[in-house]
Enzyme design. Structure first.
Site, PDB file in Angstrom:
ATOM      1  N   SER A 189       7.783 -10.037  -1.434  1.00 43.65           N
ATOM      2  CA  SER A 189       8.070 -10.470  -0.062  1.00 43.65           C
ATOM      3  C   SER A 189       7.050 -11.521   0.350  1.00 43.65           C
ATOM      4  O   SER A 189       5.935 -11.579  -0.190  1.00 43.65           O
ATOM      5  CB  SER A 189       7.988  -9.274   0.898  1.00 43.65           C
ATOM      6  OG  SER A 189       8.000  -9.695   2.248  1.00 43.65           O
ATOM      7  N   TYR A 202       3.249  -1.869   4.069  1.00 39.63           N
ATOM      8  CA  TYR A 202       4.310  -2.592   3.366  1.00 39.63           C
ATOM      9  C   TYR A 202       3.781  -3.869   2.722  1.00 39.63           C
ATOM     10  O   TYR A 202       4.064  -4.158   1.553  1.00 39.63           O
ATOM     11  CB  TYR A 202       5.428  -2.927   4.356  1.00 39.63           C
ATOM     12  CG  TYR A 202       6.583  -3.699   3.761  1.00 39.63           C
ATOM     13  CD1 TYR A 202       7.579  -3.060   3.032  1.00 39.63           C
ATOM     14  CD2 TYR A 202       6.697  -5.083   3.950  1.00 39.63           C
ATOM     15  CE1 TYR A 202       8.650  -3.767   2.502  1.00 39.63           C
ATOM     16  CE2 TYR A 202       7.762  -5.794   3.419  1.00 39.63           C
ATOM     17  CZ  TYR A 202       8.732  -5.131   2.703  1.00 39.63           C
ATOM     18  OH  TYR A 202       9.791  -5.842   2.174  1.00 39.63           O
TER      19      TYR A 202
END
Length: 297
Positions: A189, A202
């Site tokens: 990501s 995350y």
């Protein structure tokens, strides 16, 4: 032509914010999102780039994993998807779409937070597909939290189990099945490089995936197995509306990107196809970003 007119040309095909608030219980269903994401169901056209290949995709029921599963089937691959049992409605749609292309579709529900299941997942996929030569570690868990003071060890552990441990367990189990010329593709990501304050755990996992990818590429290179990662920016998936973002951010999701909207899963599937195909046979240890023009990488 005005600036606003130019922007409308870039965004006309896909929805732009504001979106309605749409809270879902994690992990969420794509079919309940407003608007429903485009996974390429009606738009992706294959050209045989993965003919005869056999792919295992985690998180293949919705979001980017679903788009990749559809694209792989339309490129000629047989596909096994993993997902949580609560995601069965979305998964059944994917299975039907794969089968509609005349390809073998294998559904393997289960929780990848345990090593035993991850080992069973790979074994079952390999047996039912007749092998594995593409592994896509895509499943992810994202839950926003405003402060490290309120981020519990349990939540921290869940994020790492799904995003990092499962990737390790599944890949470790898969390498003995992967032949020379196989490809491993991990979903990282932009959070790995430009972390948000509310995604502390995350973002750490996505940075870990980058390091895992680069290290493993060096390790498996002599075996002829390529390892790459894709780093998506803001994409319209259930991950966001089911706790990945606060609802006020869901309303404006993707607005800050230069294209003024979130990406649709269908728009990134071709990257996963390219990385799996022999067209990129000299690309390994790389992180490929698609973030709507922000230029994170």
């Amino acid at each position: 032509m005005s600036v606003s007119d130019k922007k409308s040309i870039l965004t006309i095909d896909y929805p732009a914010p504001p979106f309605p608030e749409q809270p879902q219980k994690s992990p969420g269903l794509a079919s309940k999102m407003i608007p429903v994401p485009d996974h390429g169901e009606k738009t992706y056209r294959g050209s045989g780039r993965l003919a005869g290949r056999k792919a295992l995709i985690t998180g293949g029921d919705s979001g980017i994993g679903r788009a990749v599963a559809i694209a792989y089937a339309r490129e000629g691959a047989d596909v096994a998807i993993n997902y949580l049992p609560s995601e069965e409605p979305d998964a059944r749609e994917v299975i039907q779409l794969i089968e509609a292309e005349g390809r073998k579709a294998i559904a393997i529900p289960g929780d990848i937070r345990t090593e035993a299941f991850c080992q069973q997942l790979v074994k079952e996929a390999a047996e039912k597909l007749g092998g594995i030569d593409i592994l896509v570690n895509n499943a992810g868990h994202q839950q926003f939290n405003e402060s490290i003071r309120t981020l519990s060890t349990e939540d921290f552990d869940t994020t790492f189990k799904v995003n990092v441990y499962a990737m390790f367990w599944i890949t470790k189990a898969a390498v003995d099945y992967l032949p020379r010329g196989a490809a491993i593709i991990n979903s990282s990501s932009v959070q790995a490089f430009n972390p948000s304050d509310i995604l502390l755990d995350y973002a750490q996992t996505k940075a870990s995936i980058v390091a895992f990818t680069k290290s493993l590429a060096k390790q498996l290179g002599p075996e002829g197995i390529r390892v790459n990662a894709v780093a998506p920016g803001p994409y319209w998936t259930p991950l966001q509306s089911s706790g990945g973002q606060p609802q006020d951010k869901v309303v404006e999701f993707g607005e800050s990107s230069p294209l003024g909207r979130p990406g649709q899963p269908a728009e990134i599937a071709s990257l996963y196809v390219t990385l799996a195909s022999t067209e990129t046979s000299y690309a390994s240890g790389q992180v490929w970003c698609a973030d709507g023009g922000t230029g994170t990488l």
